[in-house]
Enzyme design. Sequence first.
Site, PDB file in Angstrom:
ATOM      1  N   VAL A  34       8.120  12.112  21.116  1.00  0.00           N
ATOM      2  CA  VAL A  34       7.547  12.058  22.468  1.00  0.00           C
ATOM      3  C   VAL A  34       7.325  10.643  22.969  1.00  0.00           C
ATOM      4  O   VAL A  34       7.115  10.442  24.167  1.00  0.00           O
ATOM      5  CB  VAL A  34       6.212  12.845  22.550  1.00  0.00           C
ATOM      6  CG1 VAL A  34       6.430  14.315  22.300  1.00  0.00           C
ATOM      7  CG2 VAL A  34       5.161  12.260  21.604  1.00  0.00           C
ATOM      8  N   TYR A  89      -7.892   7.543  17.799  1.00  0.00           N
ATOM      9  CA  TYR A  89      -7.835   8.913  18.315  1.00  0.00           C
ATOM     10  C   TYR A  89      -8.818   9.094  19.463  1.00  0.00           C
ATOM     11  O   TYR A  89      -8.498   9.713  20.484  1.00  0.00           O
ATOM     12  CB  TYR A  89      -8.153   9.890  17.183  1.00  0.00           C
ATOM     13  CG  TYR A  89      -7.979  11.339  17.521  1.00  0.00           C
ATOM     14  CD1 TYR A  89      -6.714  11.920  17.564  1.00  0.00           C
ATOM     15  CD2 TYR A  89      -9.082  12.159  17.771  1.00  0.00           C
ATOM     16  CE1 TYR A  89      -6.550  13.264  17.852  1.00  0.00           C
ATOM     17  CE2 TYR A  89      -8.929  13.499  18.056  1.00  0.00           C
ATOM     18  CZ  TYR A  89      -7.662  14.046  18.095  1.00  0.00           C
ATOM     19  OH  TYR A  89      -7.516  15.387  18.382  1.00  0.00           O
TER      20      TYR A  89
END
Length: 267
Positions: A64, A157
Amino acid sequence: MSLAGQVALVTGASTGIGRHLVDGLAARGVAVAGLARNEERLSAAMAEVAEASGVRTLAVAADVTDRAAVDAAVARVADELGRVDLLVNNAGIIDAAEVPVWEADADQWWDVVSSHIRGAQLLVRAVVPGMLARGHGRIVNLASGMGATANRDYSAYSVAKTGLMRLTEALDLSLQGSGVMSFDVAPGVVDTPMTRSMDMWQGFTDWTPPERVVEMVAAIAAGELDAWSGRYLRAGGDDLETVRRTTPEGSARQLRLQPYGDGDPVG
């Protein structure tokens, strides 16, 4: 809930939450294109889903974060399945170790951020023009509680998920009146290989059933939660029936600064 006739593109589709979403959407009649890096594992997963559900699936191997690969993958989905009604940006990796920012491997830290932010932006860039041309579409970005509250041990994250929430809201502002909607859906703590690998969840047992995530995404695909476009939903905490009956106002479920008091000129 039948969603027969719709086409979905799910990234990170071969394992974890992505695989649960592919299973659940296909069971509701959605033709599903799955995107992931591991072609062998992805092809096997999508074949299993097609056999179990009887609906058409498509395995498209791509990274991606690779612009050319994403463009080629979306073009193939459009060519073979006709369109994308629902885009689920689920792909992404986690910090390799629970350490403070300055101790993290710099390259891996940026890989985490890129997997979520660059990945989502490249998919949006490739998919949304087709949605706009048809005047219909739904985009779901997999959010996290770490995007709303910083986490010292998973800083990459946390930064990535915060950025993803801003991307969702920016999309909503840009898409208003177009028939295309964008949503943040935090899945809660689902029992997946990724969560099992995280030290913070060792010994944890109160897992969020993945069906809760599927149900919320399916409700979005059905157009039942359009009032929540540009906002944060949590599959592991929100009651779906309550959410269906609620129209959020102002900046509810969006990232905002908290004023320090009544006279705060910024707040």
